[in-house]
Design a protein around this motif. Structure first.
Motif, PDB file in Angstrom:
ATOM      1  N   GLY A 268       1.200  -0.614   0.175  1.00  0.00           N
ATOM      2  CA  GLY A 268      -0.061  -0.128  -0.249  1.00  0.00           C
ATOM      3  C   GLY A 268       1.263   1.424  -0.119  1.00  0.00           C
ATOM      4  N   CYS A 269       1.549   1.382  -0.986  1.00  0.00           N
ATOM      5  CA  CYS A 269       2.620   2.141  -0.773  1.00  0.00           C
ATOM      6  C   CYS A 269       2.402   3.911  -1.193  1.00  0.00           C
ATOM      7  CB  CYS A 269       4.336   2.129  -2.090  1.00  0.00           C
ATOM      8  SG  CYS A 269       3.468   2.101  -3.647  1.00  0.00           S
ATOM      9  N   GLY A 270       1.550   4.059  -1.640  1.00  0.00           N
ATOM     10  CA  GLY A 270       1.237   5.626  -1.802  1.00  0.00           C
ATOM     11  C   GLY A 270       2.281   6.043  -2.646  1.00  0.00           C
ATOM     12  N   THR A 271       2.838   6.603  -2.546  1.00  0.00           N
ATOM     13  CA  THR A 271       3.930   8.123  -3.134  1.00  0.00           C
ATOM     14  C   THR A 271       5.407   7.445  -3.132  1.00  0.00           C
ATOM     15  OG1 THR A 271       3.952   9.168  -1.398  1.00  0.00           O
ATOM     16  CG2 THR A 271       2.502   9.881  -3.220  1.00  0.00           C
ATOM     17  N   GLY A 272       5.352   6.289  -2.428  1.00  0.00           N
ATOM     18  CA  GLY A 272       6.793   5.952  -2.299  1.00  0.00           C
ATOM     19  C   GLY A 272       7.699   5.843  -1.127  1.00  0.00           C
ATOM     20  N   SER A 293      -3.550   1.327  -6.637  1.00  0.00           N
ATOM     21  CA  SER A 293      -3.534   2.793  -7.476  1.00  0.00           C
ATOM     22  C   SER A 293      -2.631   3.092  -8.360  1.00  0.00           C
ATOM     23  CB  SER A 293      -3.941   4.178  -6.273  1.00  0.00           C
ATOM     24  OG  SER A 293      -3.715   5.181  -7.041  1.00  0.00           O
ATOM     25  N   ASP A 294      -3.026   4.356  -8.833  1.00  0.00           N
ATOM     26  CA  ASP A 294      -2.620   3.398 -10.908  1.00  0.00           C
ATOM     27  C   ASP A 294      -1.774   5.015 -10.441  1.00  0.00           C
ATOM     28  OD1 ASP A 294      -1.818   3.734 -13.494  1.00  0.00           O
ATOM     29  OD2 ASP A 294      -2.759   5.908 -13.513  1.00  0.00           O
ATOM     30  N   ALA A 295      -2.589   5.682  -9.750  1.00  0.00           N
ATOM     31  CA  ALA A 295      -1.530   7.522  -9.735  1.00  0.00           C
ATOM     32  C   ALA A 295      -1.005   7.022  -8.409  1.00  0.00           C
ATOM     33  CB  ALA A 295      -2.682   8.170  -8.705  1.00  0.00           C
ATOM     34  N   ALA A 296      -0.740   5.658  -7.526  1.00  0.00           N
ATOM     35  CA  ALA A 296      -0.149   5.210  -6.488  1.00  0.00           C
ATOM     36  C   ALA A 296       1.815   5.251  -7.287  1.00  0.00           C
ATOM     37  CB  ALA A 296      -0.233   5.027  -5.396  1.00  0.00           C
ATOM     38  N   VAL A 297       1.569   4.217  -7.601  1.00  0.00           N
ATOM     39  CA  VAL A 297       3.111   3.176  -8.470  1.00  0.00           C
ATOM     40  C   VAL A 297       3.373   4.605  -9.092  1.00  0.00           C
ATOM     41  CG1 VAL A 297       1.715   1.074  -7.707  1.00  0.00           C
ATOM     42  CG2 VAL A 297       1.534   2.005 -10.183  1.00  0.00           C
ATOM     43  N   ARG A 298       2.531   4.895 -10.294  1.00  0.00           N
ATOM     44  CA  ARG A 298       3.681   5.960 -10.732  1.00  0.00           C
ATOM     45  C   ARG A 298       4.429   7.816 -10.517  1.00  0.00           C
ATOM     46  NH1 ARG A 298       0.091   9.820 -14.170  1.00  0.00           N
ATOM     47  NH2 ARG A 298      -1.243   9.032 -13.081  1.00  0.00           N
ATOM     48  N   SER A 299       3.658   7.268  -8.998  1.00  0.00           N
ATOM     49  CA  SER A 299       4.295   8.219  -7.931  1.00  0.00           C
ATOM     50  C   SER A 299       5.177   7.932  -7.516  1.00  0.00           C
ATOM     51  CB  SER A 299       2.755   9.227  -7.388  1.00  0.00           C
ATOM     52  OG  SER A 299       2.423  10.219  -7.183  1.00  0.00           O
ATOM     53  N   VAL A 316       4.924  -1.987  -8.481  1.00  0.00           N
ATOM     54  CA  VAL A 316       3.562  -3.155  -8.166  1.00  0.00           C
ATOM     55  C   VAL A 316       2.286  -2.533  -8.393  1.00  0.00           C
ATOM     56  CG1 VAL A 316       2.508  -5.823  -8.217  1.00  0.00           C
ATOM     57  CG2 VAL A 316       5.069  -5.403  -8.415  1.00  0.00           C
ATOM     58  N   ARG A 317       1.220  -2.955  -9.495  1.00  0.00           N
ATOM     59  CA  ARG A 317      -0.172  -2.973  -9.084  1.00  0.00           C
ATOM     60  C   ARG A 317      -0.843  -3.429  -9.038  1.00  0.00           C
ATOM     61  NH1 ARG A 317      -3.710  -0.389 -13.653  1.00  0.00           N
ATOM     62  NH2 ARG A 317      -5.486   0.767 -12.123  1.00  0.00           N
ATOM     63  N   ASP A 318      -1.479  -3.557  -8.045  1.00  0.00           N
ATOM     64  CA  ASP A 318      -1.816  -5.320  -7.599  1.00  0.00           C
ATOM     65  C   ASP A 318      -3.109  -5.322  -6.716  1.00  0.00           C
ATOM     66  OD1 ASP A 318      -0.851  -5.039  -5.679  1.00  0.00           O
ATOM     67  OD2 ASP A 318       0.409  -7.412  -5.878  1.00  0.00           O
ATOM     68  N   ASP A 319      -3.864  -6.177  -6.701  1.00  0.00           N
ATOM     69  CA  ASP A 319      -4.440  -5.929  -5.053  1.00  0.00           C
ATOM     70  C   ASP A 319      -3.849  -6.210  -3.243  1.00  0.00           C
ATOM     71  OD1 ASP A 319      -6.691  -5.458  -3.970  1.00  0.00           O
ATOM     72  OD2 ASP A 319      -8.224  -7.378  -4.402  1.00  0.00           O
ATOM     73  N   GLY A 321      -0.858  -6.574  -2.792  1.00  0.00           N
ATOM     74  CA  GLY A 321       0.212  -7.600  -2.845  1.00  0.00           C
ATOM     75  C   GLY A 321      -0.140  -8.880  -3.007  1.00  0.00           C
ATOM     76  N   ALA A 322      -1.562  -9.083  -3.893  1.00  0.00           N
ATOM     77  CA  ALA A 322      -1.457 -10.505  -4.350  1.00  0.00           C
ATOM     78  C   ALA A 322      -0.501 -11.178  -5.549  1.00  0.00           C
ATOM     79  CB  ALA A 322      -3.560  -9.967  -5.416  1.00  0.00           C
ATOM     80  N   THR A 323      -0.125 -10.705  -5.887  1.00  0.00           N
ATOM     81  CA  THR A 323       1.149 -10.256  -7.256  1.00  0.00           C
ATOM     82  C   THR A 323       2.387 -11.264  -6.582  1.00  0.00           C
ATOM     83  OG1 THR A 323       1.537  -9.162  -8.145  1.00  0.00           O
ATOM     84  CG2 THR A 323      -0.356  -9.652  -8.792  1.00  0.00           C
ATOM     85  N   LEU A 324       3.020 -10.498  -5.206  1.00  0.00           N
ATOM     86  CA  LEU A 324       3.983 -11.000  -4.573  1.00  0.00           C
ATOM     87  C   LEU A 324       4.144 -12.418  -4.193  1.00  0.00           C
ATOM     88  CD1 LEU A 324       3.362  -7.847  -2.311  1.00  0.00           C
ATOM     89  CD2 LEU A 324       5.034  -8.034  -4.971  1.00  0.00           C
ATOM     90  N   ALA A 325       5.243 -13.243  -4.314  1.00  0.00           N
ATOM     91  CA  ALA A 325       5.820 -13.632  -4.282  1.00  0.00           C
ATOM     92  C   ALA A 325       5.146 -14.501  -2.932  1.00  0.00           C
ATOM     93  CB  ALA A 325       6.486 -14.885  -4.767  1.00  0.00           C
ATOM     94  N   GLU A 326       5.784 -16.097  -2.713  1.00  0.00           N
ATOM     95  CA  GLU A 326       5.396 -16.482  -1.140  1.00  0.00           C
ATOM     96  C   GLU A 326       6.803 -16.594  -0.667  1.00  0.00           C
ATOM     97  OE1 GLU A 326       3.464 -20.122  -0.352  1.00  0.00           O
ATOM     98  OE2 GLU A 326       1.435 -19.419  -1.169  1.00  0.00           O
ATOM     99  N   ALA A 327       7.185 -15.980   0.586  1.00  0.00           N
ATOM    100  CA  ALA A 327       8.481 -16.716   1.055  1.00  0.00           C
ATOM    101  C   ALA A 327       9.207 -15.516   0.625  1.00  0.00           C
ATOM    102  CB  ALA A 327       8.718 -17.613   1.613  1.00  0.00           C
ATOM    103  N   SER A 328       8.797 -14.457  -0.188  1.00  0.00           N
ATOM    104  CA  SER A 328       9.868 -13.448  -1.241  1.00  0.00           C
ATOM    105  C   SER A 328      10.647 -12.530  -0.344  1.00  0.00           C
ATOM    106  CB  SER A 328       9.257 -12.905  -1.966  1.00  0.00           C
ATOM    107  OG  SER A 328       7.584 -12.261  -1.747  1.00  0.00           O
ATOM    108  N   ALA A 329      10.255 -12.086   1.397  1.00  0.00           N
ATOM    109  CA  ALA A 329      10.114 -10.922   1.786  1.00  0.00           C
ATOM    110  C   ALA A 329      11.143 -11.411   3.311  1.00  0.00           C
ATOM    111  CB  ALA A 329       8.721  -9.728   1.889  1.00  0.00           C
ATOM    112  N   ASP A 330      11.736 -10.117   3.815  1.00  0.00           N
ATOM    113  CA  ASP A 330      12.779  -9.859   4.859  1.00  0.00           C
ATOM    114  C   ASP A 330      11.660  -9.343   6.179  1.00  0.00           C
ATOM    115  OD1 ASP A 330      14.695 -11.513   4.385  1.00  0.00           O
ATOM    116  OD2 ASP A 330      15.448 -10.083   2.948  1.00  0.00           O
ATOM    117  N   VAL A 331      11.786  -7.970   5.412  1.00  0.00           N
ATOM    118  CA  VAL A 331      10.891  -7.262   5.487  1.00  0.00           C
ATOM    119  C   VAL A 331       9.295  -6.207   5.161  1.00  0.00           C
ATOM    120  CG1 VAL A 331      10.793  -4.923   7.162  1.00  0.00           C
ATOM    121  CG2 VAL A 331      12.362  -6.014   7.328  1.00  0.00           C
TER     122      VAL A 331
END
Length: 404
Positions: A268-272, A293-299, A316-319, A321-331
């Motif tokens: 849910g990055c908003g403006t990043g 949000s398209d505006a958010a990921v472009r920002s 990544v624009r998705d709902d 984080g639905a497209t993120l891979a399992e066990a792919s992040a530390d934080v």
């Protein structure tokens, strides 16, 4: 009051929302009074529509397809076998990918998938448009962005029909539209809804207002924001409180040698801002900034680039984080929304908690800030793992949840 054509009434009755939860009083509806008002006005103000075809209509921020599919039907009335084919497609821009998916699902369900096409906010959406239907955004910056594009990129005789619930409309919306159009008037209210009707575009003066770039001196960052991005070119209070805690006691990561996390997600990055902060805090990390949000990921992409970390921040624009891979992040860093448009709802937050539990590696951490009255801690315990309170202020709570 206009009586909708029978075919239109039948179409609207078939539309559904994307809400799969139990029935409840605040559940969304697929067609609301704003949709009906705008379609009524389309019938009244565009008697030429059936002869002009679907490409004369553009739609911005439809929710579930009522405006887009309704306009497609009105621009090419049905025959005995269904909507008339071969009359072009209604162009639509929806900031939220969830709205895009809901429209596509309804178009397929009613056999109209070939009558609409998704476009970015710009000339591909608006060139040649004689009428534009818009659901009024809450943000004046978002409204200004749309109005500027319509005034500059649609036909000189374009009419913008912008509808909203009366309780959420302000005089400032008229003023924003008047910056881009000579004539702005309000319709009569129907069903506690009203439309602003804008016509006669003003000559363009300079470039578009968006994106806006601003300094955040206390963070040493520059933020870039398109009109529809949450918080605009500023820093919302929840994110500020989370960053204060991360600065004081943030995770040291799971990479060898304790040099910091290898993979970070700003959900849910908003403006990043969080994504960019993370890329600078942990120079060895790869960061994903995800938002619907398209505006958010472009920002977010521009914010990362403006701060010299564009090569390490992937958007990544998705709902949720639905497209993120399992066990792919530390934080995972998260400041979840607690509203959907004007409605106070926490569904998105709970989907994001579930995503965090799925994408974190064992031992990974979710750092989350939330309005204290929402009491999210039990949900975080269930979906992610052991959760501790890091800090609590008058409005916000920051927690750290460790993936089991």
């Amino acid at each position: 009051m206009t009586t909708s054509p029978p075919d239109l009434a039948a179409l609207l009755a078939r539309l559904r929302t994307d809400d799969t939860g139990p029935a409840r009083e605040d559940a969304p509806v697929a067609v609301d009074p704003v949709d009906r008002l705008l379609l009524d006005l389309l019938v009244e103000d565009a008697p030429w529509l059936a002869s002009a075809g679907r490409e004369s209509v553009a739609v911005v921020d439809d929710r579930y397809g009522a405006l887009t599919l309704g306009a497609a039907l009105l621009a090419a009335p049905s025959t005995a076998t269904g909507p008339t084919p071969g009359r072009g497609r209604v162009r639509v821009h929806q900031d939220a990918c969830t709205a895009e998916a809901a429209l596509d699902a309804n178009a397929t369900a009613v056999g109209m998938e070939g009558t609409v096409v998704h476009r970015a906010l710009g000339p591909d959406l608006l060139s040649g448009a004689r009428v534009v239907l818009l659901r009024l955004p809450r943000s004046l910056a978002a409204l200004r962005d749309v109005a500027e594009h319509v005034a500059r990129e649609a036909r000189p005789d374009v009419v913008l029909l912008a509808g909203g619930r009366v309780k959420h409309m302000t005089r400032a919306m008229n003023d924003v539209l008047a910056e881009s159009f000579v004539d702005v008037r309000a319709s009569l209210a129907r069903g506690k809804s009203r439309a602003l009707v804008a016509s006669s575009p003003r000559p363009a003066r300079g470039g578009f207002t968006s994106p806006v770039t601003a300094e955040l001196p206390d963070l040493g960052l520059r933020v870039v924001a398109f009109g529809a991005a949450f918080a605009g070119a500023g820093l919302d209070l929840g994110t500020r409180f989370l960053l204060e805690q991360l600065d004081a006691a943030g995770p040291d990561g799971r990479a060898p040698g304790g040099t910091g996390p290898r993979d970070v997600v700003d959900l849910g990055c908003g403006t990043g801002v969080l994504a960019t902060w993370a890329a600078r805090r942990w120079p060895g990390a790869h960061v994903v900034a995800a938002d619907r949000s398209d505006a958010a990921v472009r920002s977010a992409a521009l914010t990362a680039r403006e701060n010299g970390v564009g090569d390490r921040v992937r958007t990544v624009r998705d709902d949720a984080g639905a497209t993120l891979a399992e066990a792919s992040a530390d934080v995972v860093l998260l400041n979840p929304p607690f509203h959907d448009g004007a409605a106070l709802r926490t569904d998105a937050a709970h989907r994001m908690f579930a995503t965090a539990g799925r994408v974190l590696r064992p031992g990974g951490e979710l750092w989350c800030v939330w309005n204290s009255h929402l009491r999210y801690r039990p949900a975080l315990e269930r979906t992610v793992g052991p959760t501790t309170q890091v800090a609590r202020g008058p409005r916000f709570t920051v927690t750290r949840s460790t993936r089991r």
